[in-house]
Design an enzyme around this catalytic site. Structure first.
Site, PDB file in Angstrom:
ATOM      1  N   ASP A 142       0.814  -1.187  -0.054  1.00  0.00           N
ATOM      2  CA  ASP A 142      -0.040  -0.140  -0.153  1.00  0.00           C
ATOM      3  C   ASP A 142       0.991   1.306  -0.033  1.00  0.00           C
ATOM      4  OD1 ASP A 142      -2.407   1.326   0.130  1.00  0.00           O
ATOM      5  OD2 ASP A 142      -3.286   0.164   1.575  1.00  0.00           O
ATOM      6  N   GLU A 150      -0.944   1.828  -5.433  1.00  0.00           N
ATOM      7  CA  GLU A 150      -0.456   3.100  -5.324  1.00  0.00           C
ATOM      8  C   GLU A 150      -1.466   3.966  -5.395  1.00  0.00           C
ATOM      9  OE1 GLU A 150       1.561   6.879  -6.906  1.00  0.00           O
ATOM     10  OE2 GLU A 150       0.438   5.345  -7.849  1.00  0.00           O
ATOM     11  N   TRP A 151      -2.424   3.488  -6.120  1.00  0.00           N
ATOM     12  CA  TRP A 151      -3.981   4.084  -6.549  1.00  0.00           C
ATOM     13  C   TRP A 151      -3.767   4.951  -7.506  1.00  0.00           C
ATOM     14  CZ3 TRP A 151      -2.758   6.707  -1.231  1.00  0.00           C
ATOM     15  CH2 TRP A 151      -2.747   5.557  -0.152  1.00  0.00           C
ATOM     16  N   GLY A 152      -2.713   4.837  -8.532  1.00  0.00           N
ATOM     17  CA  GLY A 152      -2.473   5.795  -9.571  1.00  0.00           C
ATOM     18  C   GLY A 152      -2.360   7.291  -9.159  1.00  0.00           C
ATOM     19  N   ASP A 154     -10.027   3.626  -3.456  1.00  0.00           N
ATOM     20  CA  ASP A 154     -10.554   2.466  -3.004  1.00  0.00           C
ATOM     21  C   ASP A 154     -12.213   2.402  -3.705  1.00  0.00           C
ATOM     22  OD1 ASP A 154      -8.414   2.165  -1.623  1.00  0.00           O
ATOM     23  OD2 ASP A 154      -9.493   1.955   0.465  1.00  0.00           O
TER      24      ASP A 154
HETATM   25  C1  GLA Z   1      -6.054   1.259   1.486  1.00  0.00           C
HETATM   26  C2  GLA Z   1      -5.973   0.567   0.218  1.00  0.00           C
HETATM   27  C3  GLA Z   1      -7.278  -0.615   0.492  1.00  0.00           C
HETATM   28  C4  GLA Z   1      -7.023  -1.137   1.820  1.00  0.00           C
HETATM   29  C5  GLA Z   1      -6.783  -0.336   3.098  1.00  0.00           C
HETATM   30  C6  GLA Z   1      -6.457  -0.968   4.249  1.00  0.00           C
HETATM   31  O1  GLA Z   1      -6.814   2.313   1.679  1.00  0.00           O
HETATM   32  O2  GLA Z   1      -6.199   1.061  -0.938  1.00  0.00           O
HETATM   33  O3  GLA Z   1      -7.335  -1.613  -0.484  1.00  0.00           O
HETATM   34  O4  GLA Z   1      -6.019  -2.190   1.707  1.00  0.00           O
HETATM   35  O5  GLA Z   1      -5.831   0.657   2.761  1.00  0.00           O
HETATM   36  O6  GLA Z   1      -6.322   0.021   5.385  1.00  0.00           O
END
Ligand code: GLA
Length: 409
Positions: free
Chosen positions: A175, A208-210, A232
């Site tokens: 993450d 890394e969510w882009g 998310d």
């Molecule tokens: C981030 C990630 C999620 C999850 C949470 C856990 O938000 O993007 O997929 O793993 O952390 O805290």
């Protein structure tokens, strides 16, 4: 004449010398590159098709229900519900598995209440079912959740990768929280190298969510096996369909061993209708996305298992060519996607984003399958088979998706 010949000779000499120098430079570069382990693609040999499995996060977040008995029960359900038989393999745990502090040796410690027998015992149990086990941490000083977060792996990459390997971990989700502003490529490459040195083959999921530039999909292929392209997901139609559209333009970055990850499945969590969950599953398969179940399948309904066990769609997701679908046409909430398959077929998805039913249409030639006088269409939800001279069309319910496998002849 002579002058011309001489200058011609000089030109040839210079050209030859330049070619030699270039070749020599290329050879040096190649040697250095190969020696430093910077191969063009991550060469761990894993996830040649997108990962299939489970992750507890969408179902439990950090609730007390996330514990050893749940994880073992999920592994049992993989077997008893036939999910293992259709390809689900990884049983992965997410954030909140650890104690808030490292031990005197600097090692991560499993949460004593959730995992009283440690993580290795759980991994061993999962392995005893013929399945694989995955874990989570952050490329930061702390993870994302659990009050202040739990210890992250930034600057502890080698020690944590070794510990995970010693527990029998097969998959790491890494993450992005509390990253201290350290360059993303630096952080994610450090863990790639630590995993490679850990002595165990561990699939590597970049989360890394882009978020930062340059975008992870432009540098992810030599670093990880998959990378999150979005923030998310939540269990709503708008969240789910929003993830799809972020991925729409990223097809060229996906391929065997390196996948775009629009986040885990919400199928079965209760916030969408069955039609919407079928769209969710259809589009994840079309995108060659990870199929990581995010609901507590120990209590799965028949509808949930029927969606998750659609073997025709699983075959689309797991097709060995490894192509992500691209958009053929999109207007007024009616979107047509096509995905090239290894045997020459196309998977074609007709998506209706509107709140009333609509006819969505395309043609065999538009999806890249011209040149035949007839085509076979298999509807991958109803299983009905029809033939057509070229038109591909269906009445699609509100928020629904019809998926056809289209073959020539
Ligand atoms: C981030 C990630 C999620 C999850 C949470 C856990 O938000 O993007 O997929 O793993 O952390 O805290």
């Amino acid at each position: 004449m002579q002058g011309n010949a001489r200058s011609g000779g000089l030109r040839s000499f210079l050209a030859a010398a330049t070619a030699t120098a270039t070749t020599a430079a290329a050879a040096v570069t190649f040697t250095l590159t190969a020696g430093a382990g910077q191969a063009a693609a991550l060469d761990n040999g894993l996830l040649r098709t997108p990962p299939m499995g489970f992750n507890n996060w969408n179902a439990t977040h950090c609730d007390a229900s996330f514990n050893e008995s749940m994880v073992k029960g999920v592994a049992d359900a993989f077997v008893s519900l036939g999910l293992k038989d259709v390809g689900y393999e990884y049983v992965n745990i997410d954030d909140c598995w650890a104690e808030p502090s490292r031990n005197a040796n600097g090692d991560l410690v499993p949460n004593r209440t959730r995992f009283p027998n440690g993580i290795k015992a759980v991994a061993d149990y999962v392995h005893s079912k013929g399945l694989k086990f995955g874990i989570y941490t952050s490329a930061g000083t702390k993870t994302c959740n659990g009050g202040g977060g739990f210890p992250g792996a930034l600057n502890h990459e080698k020690q944590d990768a070794k510990l995970f390997a010693s527990w029998g971990v097969d998959y790491l989700k890494y993450d992005n929280c509390n990253n201290q502003g350290v360059d993303a490529q630096q952080r994610y490459k450090a863990m790639r190298d630590a995993l490679a040195a850990s002595g165990r083959k561990i699939a590597y999921s970049i989360c890394e969510w882009g978020q930062t530039d340059p975008k992870v999909w432009t540098w992810g292929e030599p670093v990880g096996n998959l990378w999150r392209t979005t923030g998310d997901i939540s269990d709503t139609w708008s969240s789910m369909i929003g993830k799809v559209h972020i991925n729409d333009d990223l097809a060229r970055y996906a391929g065997p061993g390196h996948w775009n990850d629009p986040d885990m499945l919400e199928v079965g969590n209760g916030g969408m209708t069955a039609t919407e969950y079928r769209t969710h599953f259809s589009l994840w398969a079309m995108m060659a996305a990870p199929l990581l179940i995010g609901s507590d399948i120990r209590n799965a309904t028949a509808t949930t298992t029927s969606i998750l066990k659609n073997t025709d769609l699983i075959a689309v997701d797991q097709d060995t060519l490894g192509k992500q679908a691209t958009i053929v046409s999109s207007s007024g909430g009616k979107v047509v996607y096509a995905k090239q398959l290894a045997n020459g077929d196309r998977a074609v998805a007709l998506l209706n984003e509107n709140s009333s039913s609509a006819t969505v249409s395309t043609t065999a030639s538009a999806v890249g399958l011209g040149g035949s006088s007839s085509y076979r269409l298999k509807n991958l939800w109803s299983k009905a088979t029809t033939t057509t001279t070229g038109s591909i069309s269906a009445s699609v319910p509100a928020h629904g998706t019809v998926v056809f496998r289209v073959s020539r002849g």
